[in-house]
Design an enzyme around this catalytic site. Structure first.
Site, PDB file in Angstrom:
ATOM      1  CG  HIS A  96      -1.715  -1.270   1.336  1.00 12.33           C
ATOM      2  ND1 HIS A  96      -1.269  -2.372   2.019  1.00 12.33           N
ATOM      3  CD2 HIS A  96      -2.903  -1.615   0.788  1.00 12.33           C
ATOM      4  CE1 HIS A  96      -2.158  -3.343   1.918  1.00 12.33           C
ATOM      5  NE2 HIS A  96      -3.154  -2.916   1.177  1.00 12.33           N
TER       6      HIS A  96
ATOM      7  CG  HIS B 172      -8.425   0.966  -1.649  1.00 15.99           C
ATOM      8  ND1 HIS B 172      -7.979   1.103  -0.359  1.00 15.99           N
ATOM      9  CD2 HIS B 172      -9.376   1.897  -1.811  1.00 15.99           C
ATOM     10  CE1 HIS B 172      -8.647   2.066   0.255  1.00 15.99           C
ATOM     11  NE2 HIS B 172      -9.514   2.565  -0.603  1.00 15.99           N
TER      12      HIS B 172
ATOM     13  N   GLY C 272     -11.026  -1.007  -6.987  1.00 16.72           N
ATOM     14  CA  GLY C 272     -11.897  -0.146  -7.768  1.00 16.72           C
ATOM     15  C   GLY C 272     -11.557  -0.102  -9.245  1.00 16.72           C
TER      16      GLY C 272
END
Length: 194
Positions: A99, A119, A154
């Protein structure tokens, strides 16, 4: 990445649809299952993927992956960092979820051969958690130029190209693929990499 809770049809049928579209790999990410149940499910997914000559990558459970004879494994970064060297040698492909740039560097040092970075965009899987965005993806990709980095979170057909422009080798998706009725045609728009 799989998520049986998002599947729009029978799980095995959905995996077959995905595999027929020939993605680079299918990561079996059913982390809510206990190891024994996970292993049985992963064995079925591996059989389906083998039919279509698609790499199947177990997730989280290293011992189960070894018992299944998997050549690849994907891990959350803490599990990769604590994994014994002898166990790492069981896999020719070792992925890690990261991340940040710092986590990417840790994963590389720990022996990862590819990364998922996320994400990147808002996703129901991380509801209420702000996305990292393309600038963080770009920073991660620049920090480990030797490793393929797959954008995650996403991702859809509209925003996947922006991830490639930010330096990602490819894109990984869960909802856009497991929730897709027409995987063979829809997934083709997601399969874009350098």
């Amino acid at each position: 990445m799989t998520n049986r809770h998002l599947s729009v049809r029978d799980y095995d049928s959905q995996i077959s649809q995905i595999a027929q579209a020939r993605p680079e790999a299918v990561i079996v990410r059913e982390k809510d299952l206990p190891e024994q149940e996970y292993e049985m499910l992963a064995a079925r997914v591996m059989d389906i993927c083998a039919r279509y000559k698609v790499l199947c990558i177990p997730h989280t459970y290293a011992d189960a992956a070894i018992r299944l004879g998997a050549a690849a494994l994907h891990l959350p970064l803490p599990l990769l960092l604590s994994m014994p060297k002898e166990q790492k040698k069981q896999f020719s492909i070792l992925g890690a979820s990261v991340h940040s740039k710092n986590e990417a560097l840790q994963a590389k040092k720990a022996g990862a051969t590819y990364l998922t970075a996320g994400h990147i965009f808002a996703t129901d899987c991380k509801r209420g958690v702000p996305p990292k965005g393309l600038s963080v993806l770009q920073e991660i990709c620049k920090s480990v130029p030797q490793l393929p980095v797959y954008a995650l979170g996403g991702i859809n057909a509209q925003n996947a190209p922006s991830c490639i422009r930010a330096g990602a080798y490819g894109c990984a998706s869960c909802r856009s693929v497991c929730g897709m009725r027409m995987c063979r045609t829809g997934l083709k728009t997601m399969i874009c990499h350098q």
